[in-house]
Scaffold this active site. Sequence first.
Site, PDB file in Angstrom:
ATOM      1  N   ARG A  86      39.177  34.093  38.181  1.00  0.00           N
ATOM      2  CA  ARG A  86      37.959  34.887  38.336  1.00  0.00           C
ATOM      3  C   ARG A  86      37.743  35.172  39.831  1.00  0.00           C
ATOM      4  O   ARG A  86      38.118  34.349  40.676  1.00  0.00           O
ATOM      5  CB  ARG A  86      36.763  34.101  37.796  1.00  0.00           C
ATOM      6  CG  ARG A  86      35.488  34.902  37.779  1.00  0.00           C
ATOM      7  CD  ARG A  86      34.274  34.044  37.422  1.00  0.00           C
ATOM      8  NE  ARG A  86      33.084  34.853  37.452  1.00  0.00           N
ATOM      9  CZ  ARG A  86      31.849  34.379  37.600  1.00  0.00           C
ATOM     10  NH1 ARG A  86      31.656  33.074  37.719  1.00  0.00           N
ATOM     11  NH2 ARG A  86      30.821  35.186  37.632  1.00  0.00           N
ATOM     12  N   HIS A  87      37.133  36.321  40.124  1.00  0.00           N
ATOM     13  CA  HIS A  87      36.800  36.624  41.533  1.00  0.00           C
ATOM     14  C   HIS A  87      35.928  35.504  42.116  1.00  0.00           C
ATOM     15  O   HIS A  87      35.325  34.726  41.379  1.00  0.00           O
ATOM     16  CB  HIS A  87      36.060  37.956  41.616  1.00  0.00           C
ATOM     17  CG  HIS A  87      34.793  37.970  40.808  1.00  0.00           C
ATOM     18  ND1 HIS A  87      33.646  37.310  41.202  1.00  0.00           N
ATOM     19  CD2 HIS A  87      34.530  38.499  39.594  1.00  0.00           C
ATOM     20  CE1 HIS A  87      32.725  37.467  40.285  1.00  0.00           C
ATOM     21  NE2 HIS A  87      33.228  38.164  39.289  1.00  0.00           N
ATOM     22  N   GLY A  88      35.842  35.459  43.444  1.00  0.00           N
ATOM     23  CA  GLY A  88      35.050  34.430  44.102  1.00  0.00           C
ATOM     24  C   GLY A  88      33.558  34.743  44.085  1.00  0.00           C
ATOM     25  O   GLY A  88      33.111  35.708  43.447  1.00  0.00           O
ATOM     26  N   ALA A 396      35.524  31.810  40.982  1.00  0.00           N
ATOM     27  CA  ALA A 396      36.911  31.437  41.273  1.00  0.00           C
ATOM     28  C   ALA A 396      37.521  30.508  40.210  1.00  0.00           C
ATOM     29  O   ALA A 396      38.535  29.855  40.458  1.00  0.00           O
ATOM     30  CB  ALA A 396      37.062  30.808  42.660  1.00  0.00           C
TER      31      ALA A 396
END
Length: 464
Positions: A86-88, A396
């Site tokens: 996952r994106h931060g 993340a």
Amino acid sequence: MTPTLSKQSVLFRTFSLALTGFSFYSVSSAKDVNSNIPAIANYFGTKGRYEEVNPHLLDDILSVNKSILKPGCTGCTAVHVTAIIRHGTRFPTSKNIRRMQRLYDLVLNEAVATDTWLNDIKTKWHMWYTDDMDGKLVKKGRDDHRHLAVRLATLFPSLISEENLRNGRIRFITSSKHRCVDSVVAFQEGLLNLWKVAEVGLGHKINDELMRFFDQCQRFIEGVENNKTALEQVYLFKDSAEMKRVQMKMADQLQVPYSHITTDLVEAAFFLCSYELAIKSLNSPWCNLFDETDAQVLEYKNDLKQYWKRGYGHDINRKSSCTLFHDLFNRLDRAAHEIRFGHVSEAVTIQVGHAETLLPLLALMGFFRDEMPLTADNLDMQRGRTFCTSRIVPYAANLVFVLYDCSEGLRLQFLLNEKPLNFPNINHSAPLYGTVREAYGELLHGCNFEKECELHIPNHANEL
Ligand SMILES: *[C@@H]1O[C@H](CO)[C@@H](O)[C@H](O)[C@H]1NC(C)=O
Ligand SMILES: *[C@@H]1O[C@H](CO)[C@@H](O)[C@H](O)[C@H]1NC(C)=O
Ligand SMILES: *[C@@H]1O[C@H](CO)[C@@H](O)[C@H](O)[C@H]1NC(C)=O
């Protein structure tokens, strides 16, 4: 520190908590090492920090526990890693920023400050979130990915290596959203810094079919996303006694009429607490509006939403991830085939997406399935639920699949957020790859995205 001292401080805290209710943080802040962490930090769901899931990272953000790898196997070499990440940490969306602004205005104009923390909100805190921040990756979010890259490279040095990077054996795939693209770039920066190499012409492929499949599945969009009935349990819970109690308590603390505190505003305050921690590592005065019981109610509301929109609530949520599922196993199959000839062409695949990417895939693969569905009226029964997004998908969050070549054959290990997790119904932390394929046999032979996601199913009656 002597035992006597610590006992006293515990007594003191308990006493002051009982007396003044919400002065707990200011009392403990001077001494407590973790005073920057609100007591409710474990309940932020998809808005939680990765550090809450892996608290040892607070001491050393680059620490890695190598003993988690391939337990109970002999003569193993890791030959391929796929990480779905996952994106931060990101800014709130514009919609939530507007809600926060409304809450802030209400507190400024109407709340009566009897507590220090409330006075702090009114006099010291200012609304620094602006519309244009809309969901963008923050600096902390870039750090999340930089650090994760270094830890994964430490965990798999033979695969996530400079040589493999230079030879194009590490592939980067991302969702088109800026916060994901920025995360992938930060991940690459983490590796380049680690190896002290300048730009080696790293690229990434944008692939929304894989990383934002939910946008392309018509049956999901019509049946769940644009269908209020599909999220009925979430709306029912918004009107539940549990939620009402949190609203009334907040109104009491602010000394404003009950009717002025909507569930949206309660959530806005909870978001403010979570964002100030995630973005700025602050224990914000907003956090004082909630105790752990309140936070558990709000956490459940978020879990209900994810459960019905991304998880087991509706079968199409899981099935919408069929393409990503097949892509993963195709990759593993290819590596499994190539290793027989001694060379895996794609050693590492780094894929960056969203909580909405990870949750359906986890559900498709049978992880975190509770016996009873999550509903508006069973919070008490679900306190021990496994479908708990605070633990599963913080910023993340990452699913790591490791293929090993072992003396007994190929093995597959799964790590969630850098911790081993057994595949459902397989009692081994690194089972034979064949065993995993068998367990998912039905999905591997079906799970057709086009068929699952098309809206108007032609008459299949004859095929059944
Ligand atoms: C490392 O991982 C092992 C296996 O999961 C676990 O038993 C151990 O407690 C971990 N050590 C640390 C320092 O976290
Ligand atoms: C909306 O969701 C409800 C509940 O799951 C379902 O019965 C109904 O068929 C859905 N409507 C559409 C248009 O898909
Ligand atoms: C799982 O495996 C462990 C060790 O191999 C064994 O001790 C345990 O009884 C097994 N559990 C189940 C539910 O089969």
